[in-house]
Motif scaffolding. Structure first.
Motif, PDB file in Angstrom:
ATOM      1  N   VAL A   1       0.836  -1.206   0.000  1.00  0.00           N
ATOM      2  CA  VAL A   1       0.000   0.000   0.000  1.00  0.00           C
ATOM      3  C   VAL A   1       0.866   1.250   0.000  1.00  0.00           C
ATOM      4  N   SER A   2       1.871   1.275   0.858  1.00  0.00           N
ATOM      5  CA  SER A   2       2.761   2.436   0.907  1.00  0.00           C
ATOM      6  C   SER A   2       3.515   2.601  -0.404  1.00  0.00           C
ATOM      7  N   LEU A   3       3.931   1.491  -1.006  1.00  0.00           N
ATOM      8  CA  LEU A   3       4.615   1.568  -2.300  1.00  0.00           C
ATOM      9  C   LEU A   3       3.684   2.138  -3.370  1.00  0.00           C
ATOM     10  N   GLY A   4       2.413   1.722  -3.320  1.00  0.00           N
ATOM     11  CA  GLY A   4       1.456   2.240  -4.289  1.00  0.00           C
ATOM     12  C   GLY A   4       1.214   3.734  -4.140  1.00  0.00           C
ATOM     13  N   ILE A   5       1.239   4.239  -2.909  1.00  0.00           N
ATOM     14  CA  ILE A   5       1.043   5.675  -2.686  1.00  0.00           C
ATOM     15  C   ILE A   5       2.123   6.483  -3.395  1.00  0.00           C
ATOM     16  N   PHE A   6       3.386   6.066  -3.253  1.00  0.00           N
ATOM     17  CA  PHE A   6       4.476   6.810  -3.873  1.00  0.00           C
ATOM     18  C   PHE A   6       4.496   6.601  -5.384  1.00  0.00           C
ATOM     19  N   ALA A   7       4.055   5.424  -5.864  1.00  0.00           N
ATOM     20  CA  ALA A   7       3.986   5.201  -7.309  1.00  0.00           C
ATOM     21  C   ALA A   7       2.937   6.100  -7.944  1.00  0.00           C
ATOM     22  N   LEU A   8       1.782   6.231  -7.282  1.00  0.00           N
ATOM     23  CA  LEU A   8       0.746   7.132  -7.788  1.00  0.00           C
ATOM     24  C   LEU A   8       1.205   8.582  -7.742  1.00  0.00           C
ATOM     25  N   ALA A   9       1.960   8.919  -6.710  1.00  0.00           N
ATOM     26  CA  ALA A   9       2.473  10.283  -6.623  1.00  0.00           C
ATOM     27  C   ALA A   9       3.412  10.596  -7.782  1.00  0.00           C
ATOM     28  N   ALA A  10       4.144   9.585  -8.237  1.00  0.00           N
ATOM     29  CA  ALA A  10       5.099   9.810  -9.319  1.00  0.00           C
ATOM     30  C   ALA A  10       4.414  10.112 -10.640  1.00  0.00           C
ATOM     31  N   ILE A  11       3.228   9.532 -10.867  1.00  0.00           N
ATOM     32  CA  ILE A  11       2.522   9.751 -12.130  1.00  0.00           C
ATOM     33  C   ILE A  11       1.445  10.830 -12.012  1.00  0.00           C
ATOM     34  N   SER A  12       1.392  11.487 -10.867  1.00  0.00           N
ATOM     35  CA  SER A  12       0.393  12.541 -10.683  1.00  0.00           C
ATOM     36  C   SER A  12       0.687  13.711 -11.621  1.00  0.00           C
ATOM     37  N   PRO A  13      -0.350  14.253 -12.260  1.00  0.00           N
ATOM     38  CA  PRO A  13      -0.117  15.399 -13.168  1.00  0.00           C
ATOM     39  C   PRO A  13       0.128  16.711 -12.436  1.00  0.00           C
ATOM     40  N   PHE A  14      -0.058  16.728 -11.131  1.00  0.00           N
ATOM     41  CA  PHE A  14       0.097  17.959 -10.364  1.00  0.00           C
ATOM     42  C   PHE A  14       1.564  18.166  -9.984  1.00  0.00           C
ATOM     43  N   ASP A  15       1.934  19.411  -9.892  1.00  0.00           N
ATOM     44  CA  ASP A  15       3.288  19.785  -9.493  1.00  0.00           C
ATOM     45  C   ASP A  15       3.280  20.158  -8.019  1.00  0.00           C
ATOM     46  N   PRO A  16       3.982  19.400  -7.178  1.00  0.00           N
ATOM     47  CA  PRO A  16       3.989  19.745  -5.743  1.00  0.00           C
ATOM     48  C   PRO A  16       4.523  21.145  -5.472  1.00  0.00           C
ATOM     49  N   LEU A  17       5.373  21.643  -6.369  1.00  0.00           N
ATOM     50  CA  LEU A  17       5.940  22.965  -6.148  1.00  0.00           C
ATOM     51  C   LEU A  17       4.855  24.040  -6.186  1.00  0.00           C
ATOM     52  N   VAL A  18       3.852  23.860  -7.018  1.00  0.00           N
ATOM     53  CA  VAL A  18       2.748  24.811  -7.088  1.00  0.00           C
ATOM     54  C   VAL A  18       2.011  24.863  -5.762  1.00  0.00           C
ATOM     55  N   ALA A  19       1.814  23.681  -5.147  1.00  0.00           N
ATOM     56  CA  ALA A  19       1.127  23.641  -3.860  1.00  0.00           C
ATOM     57  C   ALA A  19       1.971  24.280  -2.762  1.00  0.00           C
ATOM     58  N   HIS A  20       3.288  24.104  -2.842  1.00  0.00           N
ATOM     59  CA  HIS A  20       4.159  24.682  -1.817  1.00  0.00           C
ATOM     60  C   HIS A  20       4.204  26.212  -1.911  1.00  0.00           C
ATOM     61  N   LEU A  21       4.260  26.730  -3.121  1.00  0.00           N
ATOM     62  CA  LEU A  21       4.421  28.172  -3.290  1.00  0.00           C
ATOM     63  C   LEU A  21       3.090  28.915  -3.323  1.00  0.00           C
ATOM     64  N   GLY A  22       2.035  28.252  -3.767  1.00  0.00           N
ATOM     65  CA  GLY A  22       0.732  28.897  -3.812  1.00  0.00           C
ATOM     66  C   GLY A  22       0.713  30.088  -4.757  1.00  0.00           C
ATOM     67  N   ASP A  23       0.247  31.227  -4.247  1.00  0.00           N
ATOM     68  CA  ASP A  23       0.144  32.432  -5.080  1.00  0.00           C
ATOM     69  C   ASP A  23       1.510  32.985  -5.464  1.00  0.00           C
ATOM     70  N   ASN A  24       2.567  32.577  -4.786  1.00  0.00           N
ATOM     71  CA  ASN A  24       3.911  33.083  -5.083  1.00  0.00           C
ATOM     72  C   ASN A  24       4.614  32.296  -6.183  1.00  0.00           C
ATOM     73  N   TYR A  25       3.910  31.310  -6.754  1.00  0.00           N
ATOM     74  CA  TYR A  25       4.580  30.460  -7.750  1.00  0.00           C
ATOM     75  C   TYR A  25       4.996  31.270  -8.980  1.00  0.00           C
ATOM     76  N   GLN A  26       4.101  32.132  -9.467  1.00  0.00           N
ATOM     77  CA  GLN A  26       4.407  32.878 -10.686  1.00  0.00           C
ATOM     78  C   GLN A  26       5.531  33.896 -10.471  1.00  0.00           C
ATOM     79  N   SER A  27       5.590  34.454  -9.272  1.00  0.00           N
ATOM     80  CA  SER A  27       6.608  35.473  -9.012  1.00  0.00           C
ATOM     81  C   SER A  27       7.952  34.886  -8.581  1.00  0.00           C
ATOM     82  N   ALA A  28       7.991  33.613  -8.290  1.00  0.00           N
ATOM     83  CA  ALA A  28       9.243  32.998  -7.843  1.00  0.00           C
ATOM     84  C   ALA A  28      10.206  32.849  -9.012  1.00  0.00           C
ATOM     85  N   THR A  29      11.464  33.097  -8.745  1.00  0.00           N
ATOM     86  CA  THR A  29      12.489  32.958  -9.775  1.00  0.00           C
ATOM     87  C   THR A  29      12.857  31.488  -9.944  1.00  0.00           C
TER      88      THR A  29
END
Length: 353
Positions: free
Chosen positions: A52-80
């Motif tokens: 189950v834990s292996l499947g969680i990380f495998a699904l995370a690898a093929i996720s179309p979402f970018d974790p960086l967008v979630a981390h930066l939020g509204d500051n993503y566009q302004s970040a260098t």
């Protein structure tokens, strides 16, 4: 064959009843069989949870979402680009998923579950703060639903066809088709907004510390909503099992011997009827987890549901992996305990794994 030879042969051959008695003595008791079943289930649970834990990380690898967008939020566009790269390195967002899973497993064995970016806390601290709220609410609702369902199901099953049976089965069918969030919203509208009898959300008033009285007051409506969502299937299962037991030859024989009423229900109907309900109870734990997540979200209950939703939306994989693996372990434990209880109640059940 002479009479003397026949007598000697009978004397040398153990009676069949003695052989049966010796076989019965060699069989493990009900407690030992239940413990063996739990041991085997534990051995099977370890690789299952690992997959189950292996499947969680495998699904995370093929996720179309970018974790960086979630981390930066509204500051993503302004970040260098250099800032984005620094954050990726800090949170190790670019490492291979298999390597990330292996590091996470190593941290689990050392007590380090990782850092939750959504809660800005170690995952272990998030679990320590929120788990008591979810565990207390879910356990109380599960116990209440079981007691109500088993008692009501036994009564209406013994009196099938009556007005109480028709009323309870109709109500259970309607509640089974009603999503938990609808029940929660109705309770909020009637008892919180309309009557003002209970708080609408949270587990304390704004600005106050957590107190036992405050938590219990805020927990009334979530407890009722979660209990109501669990009752229908358990009640209908208990009723059906009681109806089948009442129609059995064993119960007919007991009635022929003059046994009836409470003695019949307690000694002949309930021990047989409770087994299917126990089995269903173990398989309905995923529904309990899903229902608790919905109810906690509606009522703003500070449990793990809110953290699970936030971690999924923001791709907070350390927290999401811990919660997902914990949920899988809870389901496996509930199934094993329900089967062990069934084996302990009725030793004739042939469950071995």
């Amino acid at each position: 064959m002479t009479i003397e030879e026949t007598t000697r042969l009978i004397a040398e051959t153990p009676p069949a009843i003695d052989r049966v008695a010796r076989d019965a003595n060699r069989r493990p008791g009900r407690g030992a069989r239940a413990l063996r079943l739990l041991g085997r289930r534990l051995l099977l649970a370890v690789p299952t949870i690992g997959l189950v834990s292996l499947g969680i990380f495998a699904l995370a690898a093929i996720s179309p979402f970018d974790p960086l967008v979630a981390h930066l939020g509204d500051n993503y566009q302004s970040a260098t680009p250099s800032q984005r790269e620094a954050i990726r390195d800090a949170y190790q967002l670019d490492q291979n998923w298999l390597h990330a899973w292996w590091n996470w497993c190593g941290g689990v064995f050392t007590g380090d579950l990782g850092w939750s970016s959504t809660q800005s806390l170690p995952v272990a601290d998030v679990l320590a703060q929120r788990l008591p709220f979810t565990f207390g609410l879910s356990l109380a609702a599960l116990l209440a639903a079981t007691v109500i369902s088993v008692g009501s199901g036994a009564v209406i099953g013994m009196r099938r066809g009556g007005w109480l049976d028709r009323l309870c089965t109709t109500a259970a069918g309607g509640l089974a088709a009603t999503p938990p969030f609808v029940v929660s919203l109705v309770l909020v509208s009637v008892f919180a907004v309309g009557l003002g009898a209970f708080p609408t959300s949270g587990a304390r008033r704004p600005g106050d510390d957590y107190t036992l009285d405050g938590v219990l007051t805020h927990a009334v409506l979530p407890f009722i909503a979660l209990t109501v969502s669990l009752i229908p299937w358990l009640l209908l299962s208990m009723r059906a099992a009681v109806v089948d037991a009442v129609d059995s030859d064993a119960v007919a024989g007991a009635r022929a011997r003059g046994i009836g009423g409470w003695r019949l229900l307690r000694g002949h109907v309930a021990p047989v009827s409770v087994l299917p309900t126990l089995a269903l109870l173990g398989t309905r734990l995923p529904e309990l987890i899903a229902g608790a997540a919905i109810v906690e979200t509606v009522f703003g209950w500070p449990g793990l549901a809110e953290a699970l939703v936030d971690s999924a939306v923001a791709l907070d994989f350390p927290l999401m992996a811990a919660l997902s693996v914990g949920s899988a372990a809870l389901v496996l434990a509930g199934s094993a305990l329900s089967d062990a209880a069934a084996v302990w109640i009725d030793p004739r059940i042939g469950l071995t794994a």
